[in-house]
Enzyme design. Structure first.
Site: not given
Length: 319
Positions: A151-152, A154, A234, A263, A280-282
């Site tokens: 719950f950070g 993001i 991750r 990766e 890994h393009i978030g």
């Protein structure tokens, strides 16, 4: 002052201003690391640098010891699990990151992945480009139950977007923010309840030694056969062998992954039909990369001027 940049290759073209600004403060060396870099090569590259700006390359004890002039490490993003923060501090080297700066980009991507896997969008796009036209059924996300792990910043941005789809949102975290939960209409639950009840589960928590492989055979077995799991955090939060077997045996409906333990991935997990995968393009948007660059340059100026740094990372464990 020698500054070493080790970013994702596309970041350099996306934000040339970062390089220009860094050059105004010292000598800049750029490494392109998407194809990997050996430990020995990395140790050689850092031996004369004062500042490291890094995205995903691992900065461990060996690398820090190979850099006797190193004064400062900047994480070009939020998650800093690739940096040995404790050892850096034992050597008097501060570490900073840019928390929350890429949250909106990552939250957008999480919803893009969720929609893509629920409606088989990448698969249908590939079929139609090859001249194949066939209707297939998918699932809605409207009014479904969304489970968020973490719950950070993001996770909160994801929860806010969920309100637009009239989703019921439940969250598993060790750090509940009751004020934000009330604002976002979020309910905190235990881990088992979240995995048992959710139609969609989004992993949006930082990685640490205590939650590595948090998602495994045991937790996956709790999920509904109609449920999906999405990871924008991750790769090591998921035991990939357990997820592979779960998906191959169709024990859950599908998965969407932006991150992997290795990766690029070296296993067959991305090749499964009921998975959507991205590299890994978030956080990789022009807007996000620009904001992170501004934070990084501001902190370098503060370091050079002997001022207090923003977003100093201290060793800690959280979920």
């Amino acid at each position: 002052m020698k500054i070493l940049l080790m970013l994702r290759d596309a970041f350099y073209q996306a934000n040339p201003k970062l390089i220009e600004d860094a050059k105004s403060m010292g000598e800049v060396r750029i490494l392109y690391t998407d194809n990997g870099i050996s430990k020995e090569e990395l140790k050689n590259e850092v031996k004369d640098v004062d500042i490291i700006i890094v995205a995903v390359v691992k900065i461990d004890k060996d690398v820090i010891d190979a850099a006797p002039r190193l004064k400062y490490i900047l994480k070009y993003g939020a998650g800093y699990d690739n940096i040995d923060v404790e050892y850096a501090y034992s050597k008097g080297i501060p570490v900073t990151n840019a928390p929350g700066v890429n949250a909106q980009s990552a939250a957008d991507h999480a919803f893009g992945l969720m929609l893509s896997v629920a409606r088989s969008i990448p698969k249908k796009d590939k079929e139609i480009k090859s001249g194949y036209w066939e209707l297939s059924m998918g699932n809605e996300i409207y009014q479904k139950k969304l489970g968020i792990v973490g719950f950070g910043s993001i996770a909160k941005a994801i929860a806010k977007r969920a309100t637009g789809f009239d989703m019921e949102t439940i969250v598993y975290t060790n750090y509940p923010d009751e004020i934000a939960a009330e604002r976002l209409n979020v309910t905190f639950v235990g881990k088992e309840k979240l995995f048992q009840e959710s139609d969609y589960i989004i992993i949006a928590t930082s990685l640490n030694d205590k939650n590595r492989h948090l998602i495994n055979k045991s937790t996956l077995s709790l999920m509904k056969p109609t449920a999906y799991i999405i990871n924008v955090s991750r790769g090591s939060l998921i035991n990939e062998e357990d997820l592979f077997n779960t998906l191959k045996n169709k024990q859950i409906m599908g998965a969407a992954l932006d991150v992997f333990e290795m990766e690029p991935p070296i296993n067959d997990l991305p090749l499964l039909e009921n998975i959507v995968a991205t590299p890994h393009i978030g956080g990789a948007t022009y807007e996000s990369i620009g904001r992170i660059g501004e934070v990084s340059i501001s902190n370098i100026k503060k370091m050079l001027n002997g001022e207090e740094l923003d977003y100093v990372v201290l060793p800690k464990v959280r979920i």
